[in-house]
Motif scaffolding. Structure first.
Motif, short mmCIF file in Angstrom:
data_model
loop_
_atom_site.label_atom_id
_atom_site.label_comp_id
_atom_site.label_asym_id
_atom_site.label_seq_id
_atom_site.Cartn_x
_atom_site.Cartn_y
_atom_site.Cartn_z
N LYS A 79 21.39 49.40 8.60
CA LYS A 79 21.48 50.81 8.99
C LYS A 79 21.04 50.99 10.45
N GLY A 80 19.93 50.35 10.81
CA GLY A 80 19.38 50.48 12.16
C GLY A 80 20.32 49.91 13.21
N LEU A 81 20.87 48.71 12.93
CA LEU A 81 21.76 48.08 13.91
C LEU A 81 23.07 48.85 14.04
N ASN A 82 23.52 49.45 12.93
CA ASN A 82 24.74 50.27 12.96
C ASN A 82 24.55 51.46 13.91
N THR A 83 23.33 51.98 13.98
CA THR A 83 23.03 53.08 14.90
C THR A 83 22.84 52.54 16.31
N LEU A 84 22.06 51.46 16.44
CA LEU A 84 21.74 50.90 17.76
C LEU A 84 23.01 50.48 18.51
N TYR A 85 23.95 49.87 17.81
CA TYR A 85 25.18 49.37 18.45
C TYR A 85 26.35 50.34 18.30
N ARG A 86 26.09 51.51 17.74
CA ARG A 86 27.14 52.54 17.55
C ARG A 86 28.42 51.96 16.94
N THR A 87 28.24 51.17 15.87
CA THR A 87 29.39 50.51 15.26
C THR A 87 30.07 51.38 14.21
N GLY A 88 29.46 52.50 13.85
CA GLY A 88 30.15 53.52 13.05
C GLY A 88 30.53 53.14 11.63
N LEU A 89 29.87 52.15 11.03
CA LEU A 89 30.20 51.82 9.63
C LEU A 89 29.78 52.98 8.73
N THR A 90 30.61 53.26 7.71
CA THR A 90 30.26 54.30 6.73
C THR A 90 29.26 53.69 5.74
N LEU A 91 28.68 54.57 4.91
CA LEU A 91 27.76 54.09 3.88
C LEU A 91 28.45 53.06 2.99
N LYS A 92 29.70 53.33 2.61
CA LYS A 92 30.45 52.43 1.73
C LYS A 92 30.62 51.06 2.40
N GLU A 93 30.95 51.08 3.69
CA GLU A 93 31.14 49.81 4.41
C GLU A 93 29.82 49.05 4.56
N LEU A 94 28.75 49.79 4.81
CA LEU A 94 27.43 49.14 4.90
C LEU A 94 27.06 48.51 3.56
N MET A 95 27.38 49.22 2.46
CA MET A 95 27.07 48.70 1.12
C MET A 95 27.86 47.43 0.83
N GLU A 96 29.12 47.39 1.26
CA GLU A 96 29.94 46.20 1.03
C GLU A 96 29.38 44.99 1.77
N LEU A 97 28.88 45.24 2.99
CA LEU A 97 28.22 44.16 3.74
C LEU A 97 26.92 43.78 3.03
N GLY A 98 26.16 44.82 2.61
CA GLY A 98 24.81 44.63 2.07
C GLY A 98 24.77 43.83 0.79
N VAL A 99 25.77 44.01 -0.08
CA VAL A 99 25.73 43.33 -1.38
C VAL A 99 25.85 41.82 -1.21
N THR A 100 26.36 41.36 -0.07
CA THR A 100 26.44 39.90 0.16
C THR A 100 25.04 39.33 0.45
N LEU A 101 24.08 40.21 0.74
CA LEU A 101 22.70 39.76 0.99
C LEU A 101 21.85 39.83 -0.28
N GLY A 102 22.16 40.75 -1.19
CA GLY A 102 21.38 40.89 -2.42
C GLY A 102 21.87 42.08 -3.22
N ALA A 103 21.70 41.98 -4.56
CA ALA A 103 22.24 43.00 -5.47
C ALA A 103 21.58 44.37 -5.30
N ASP A 104 20.34 44.40 -4.84
CA ASP A 104 19.64 45.68 -4.67
C ASP A 104 19.91 46.34 -3.30
N VAL A 105 20.55 45.61 -2.39
CA VAL A 105 20.70 46.14 -1.01
C VAL A 105 21.57 47.40 -0.97
N PRO A 106 22.71 47.47 -1.71
CA PRO A 106 23.50 48.71 -1.66
C PRO A 106 22.68 49.93 -2.08
N TYR A 107 21.88 49.79 -3.15
CA TYR A 107 21.04 50.92 -3.55
C TYR A 107 20.03 51.27 -2.46
N CYS A 108 19.46 50.26 -1.82
CA CYS A 108 18.46 50.55 -0.77
C CYS A 108 19.09 51.27 0.42
#
Ligand code: CDM
Ligand code: ATP
Length: 294
Positions: A112-141
């Motif tokens: 979330k922080g890097l998406n803001t810092l680099y103005r990459t504009g990912l939506t919540l859904k896109e962040l969640m899709e990236l996040g789940v590759t790191l761990g099952a709880d990441v999308p919820y977080c």
């Protein structure tokens, strides 16, 4: 903007049911999640060096590729072909390997922080899709608040909010591996499943009394058997005025729900004077002010 500071909040599982083991080794779950007000603080700074560097306040926490924040930064850099280096600091308050999703929440804060810092504009859904590759709880977080979590944890339905209350967290001094707990879960007819549909109704009614009688965590059947101290803490919480008390996630943290702030404060002092003193936190349910863009 050269740096950004983020808060990464802990979660508890108000309800945790496991439905089946999947072909890929993971399990399909049905969980009711709640963010609580305990948080880690993370700062991300662009650096002229090309590498990723990490500093934490806990000497026993890895600061290399083994740290999930390192993995999150690497994933973000690779996704957007960022060659510049990133320096991160993590100030941990959430106990480690506790069932409170401390690592997952740090990883979510990194994305979330890097998406803001680099103005990459990912939506919540896109962040969640990236996040789940790191761990099952990441999308919820990334989502936070009160939510139903299904699939392996990536199918999320916002709920609630849960009725207001105080939530006391007590972590005994042992580390529990989530993988071990799932691997040792026996899913036969003898195992009592918590009633998630009734919990959903209670949340819809905003009724704390109705909610607490339906709460349950199927993973207690593994962790409590191994560590009876978890049951001792649960009983101690009830004896100190908790409406109910349950293990969070795969454990070993126990949480107690209180509807009276004075009773909660008294119970907090009781546990602070016990052998668990460093790992006792009095919290509340927490919701983000501004949900992320959908
Ligand atoms: C126990 C909970 O924290 C409850 O919220 C989560 O279900 C676990 O989420 P997590 O720690 O982010 O999980 P991961 O880091 O993706 O997986 C750790 C290990 O837990 C097991 N695992 C996890 C999630 C899931 N739905 N099924 C599983 O079987 C897998 O063996 C995996 O190797
Ligand atoms: N930033 C981090 N914070 C906490 N633990 C981390 C971090 N990075 C890597 N780890 C490692 O991950 C493991 C699990 O830690 P974590 O605190 O995320 O567990 P947890 O609260 O049980 O998570 P969950 O509830 O999602 O299962 C620990 O062994 C720890 O060394």
């Amino acid at each position: 903007m050269n740096s950004i500071t983020m808060k990464a909040y802990a979660k508890i599982n108000l309800g945790l049911d496991v439905l089946r083991k999947r072909e890929d080794g993971y399990h399909d779950v049905s969980m009711i999640m709640q963010t609580v007000s305990l948080y880690d603080t993370l700062t991300f700074r662009k650096s002229r060096k090309r590498d990723i560097t990490l500093k934490t306040n806990l000497p026993y926490l890895p600061s290399d590729q083994k740290n999930i924040v390192y993995k999150a930064i690497e994933l973000f850099k690779n996704t957007f072909h960022i060659s510049e280096g990133i320096h991160a600091t993590i100030y941990k308050r959430i106990p480690v390997a506790a069932g409170l999703a401390g690592g997952s929440s740090d990883a979510a804060a990194a994305l979330k922080g890097l998406n803001t810092l680099y103005r990459t504009g990912l939506t919540l859904k896109e962040l969640m899709e990236l996040g789940v590759t790191l761990g099952a709880d990441v999308p919820y977080c990334l989502l936070m608040g009160t939510a139903l979590s299904e699939g392996i944890g990536e199918i999320l339905t916002p709920l609630g909010p849960m009725p207001s209350c105080n939530i006391l967290l007590v972590k005994p001094d042992l580390n529990v591996s989530t993988k071990y707990v799932y691997e040792n879960l026996v899913l036969d007819h003898t195992v009592p499943h918590p009633d998630i549909p009734s919990m959903l109704k209670a949340i819809e009614h905003g009724d704390l009394a109705e909610l607490i009688v339906t709460m349950g965590n199927i993973l207690e059947t593994v962790t409590v058997k191994e560590y009876p101290v978890i049951n001792h803490i649960k009983n101690d919480m009830i004896n100190n005025g908790a409406l109910t008390s349950l293990m969070s996630g795969s454990g070993p943290t126990v949480f107690g729900i209180y509807d009276n702030p004075a009773t909660a404060e008294k119970a907090y002092k009781y546990f602070k004077n016990s052998s668990y003193k460093k790992q006792v936190f009095l919290t509340n349910p927490y919701w983000p002010d501004l949900p992320l863009k959908q």
